[in-house]
Design a protein around this motif. Structure first.
Motif, short mmCIF file in Angstrom:
data_model
loop_
_atom_site.label_atom_id
_atom_site.label_comp_id
_atom_site.label_asym_id
_atom_site.label_seq_id
_atom_site.Cartn_x
_atom_site.Cartn_y
_atom_site.Cartn_z
N GLY A 28 0.71 -1.23 -0.19
CA GLY A 28 0.15 -0.24 0.10
C GLY A 28 0.83 1.36 0.15
N PHE A 29 1.86 1.47 0.91
CA PHE A 29 2.77 2.31 0.94
C PHE A 29 3.59 2.70 -0.52
CE2 PHE A 29 1.79 3.51 5.06
CZ PHE A 29 2.09 4.80 5.20
N LEU A 30 3.86 1.42 -1.08
CA LEU A 30 4.58 1.53 -2.35
C LEU A 30 3.63 2.28 -3.56
CD1 LEU A 30 6.95 0.95 -3.97
CD2 LEU A 30 6.20 -1.49 -4.45
N ILE A 31 2.34 1.93 -3.24
CA ILE A 31 1.65 2.42 -4.46
C ILE A 31 1.46 3.87 -3.93
CG2 ILE A 31 -1.04 2.57 -4.94
CD1 ILE A 31 -0.92 -0.53 -4.58
N LEU A 32 1.34 4.44 -2.79
CA LEU A 32 1.26 5.96 -2.40
C LEU A 32 2.73 6.45 -2.84
CD1 LEU A 32 0.17 5.81 1.28
CD2 LEU A 32 -0.94 7.15 -0.70
N LEU A 33 3.70 5.70 -2.45
CA LEU A 33 5.07 6.21 -3.25
C LEU A 33 5.04 6.58 -4.63
CD1 LEU A 33 8.53 4.92 -2.02
CD2 LEU A 33 7.90 5.25 -4.36
N MET A 34 4.40 5.73 -5.31
CA MET A 34 4.22 5.61 -7.09
C MET A 34 3.43 7.21 -7.34
SD MET A 34 6.67 3.68 -7.92
CE MET A 34 6.45 4.14 -9.42
N ILE A 35 2.48 7.26 -6.63
CA ILE A 35 1.49 8.40 -6.97
C ILE A 35 2.33 9.71 -6.44
CG2 ILE A 35 -0.66 9.55 -6.20
CD1 ILE A 35 -1.68 6.54 -5.52
N ILE A 81 6.20 9.68 3.11
CA ILE A 81 5.85 8.48 2.63
C ILE A 81 7.04 7.76 1.96
CG2 ILE A 81 4.73 7.60 0.46
CD1 ILE A 81 2.38 9.68 0.96
N LEU A 82 8.18 8.23 1.39
CA LEU A 82 9.36 7.77 0.99
C LEU A 82 10.10 7.06 2.37
CD1 LEU A 82 10.68 10.60 -1.32
CD2 LEU A 82 9.96 8.19 -2.00
N ILE A 83 9.95 8.16 3.34
CA ILE A 83 10.80 7.45 4.53
C ILE A 83 10.05 6.14 5.17
CG2 ILE A 83 11.41 8.02 6.78
CD1 ILE A 83 12.10 10.71 5.98
N ILE A 84 8.68 6.38 5.40
CA ILE A 84 7.83 5.39 6.05
C ILE A 84 7.88 4.08 4.95
CG2 ILE A 84 5.59 4.62 6.54
CD1 ILE A 84 5.08 7.53 7.57
N HIS A 85 8.02 4.17 3.65
CA HIS A 85 7.98 2.86 2.81
C HIS A 85 9.37 2.18 3.02
CE1 HIS A 85 9.14 0.66 -0.70
NE2 HIS A 85 7.97 0.08 -0.44
#
Length: 144
Positions: A28-35, A81-85
């Protein structure tokens, strides 16, 4: 490839639940990261997501070269978001390592599962496939 230790079945089931949860959260966070990457990198956009900045609770802030023009107050959600992922990926790799060692799978399988945290949507596929494999192996081991 050898089979798991029957004495470790309860532990494997716990680790499998942990792996499944980490897979979904990391995916889920990877999808947020890509967005957010798309919002940031597409030539006509060039925005970062901002929280509690000067333009409200949540806003898109345009930036220049080297982050020029970004607010001095608030939180840059794009960076967070980058850091959390990144940290979630470390947890995902730990879960991958635990399930891999307990199930006694090949190193190639470990690498394929690890790719799930860096290739969008792959974590959902690997979670489904390898969790199903693990459950099947455990059922055979338990004689069900």
């Amino acid at each position: 490839m050898s089979s798991p230790n029957p004495a470790q079945v309860p532990q494997i089931k716990k680790v499998l639940r942990f792996y499944k949860a980490s897979s979904y959260v990391t995916g889920g966070f990877l999808i947020l990261l890509m967005i957010t990457w798309g919002i940031r990198r597409l030539p006509f956009l060039g925005f970062d997501l901002w929280l509690l900045g000067p333009n409200g609770f949540f806003s898109f802030e345009q930036y220049g070269v080297d982050g020029e023009g970004l607010p001095d107050v608030g939180f840059n959600l794009t960076v967070w978001i980058l850091i959390i992922h990144g940290w979630l990926y470390v947890v995902y790799l730990f879960a991958d390592f635990r399930i891999w060692t307990l199930m006694r799978w090949s190193f190639t399988r470990f690498l394929l599962i690890a790719l799930g945290g860096v290739i969008p949507f792959l974590s959902f596929y690997t979670e489904n496939r390898y969790a199903k494999m693990a459950h099947e192996q455990l059922a055979k081991l338990e004689g069900k």
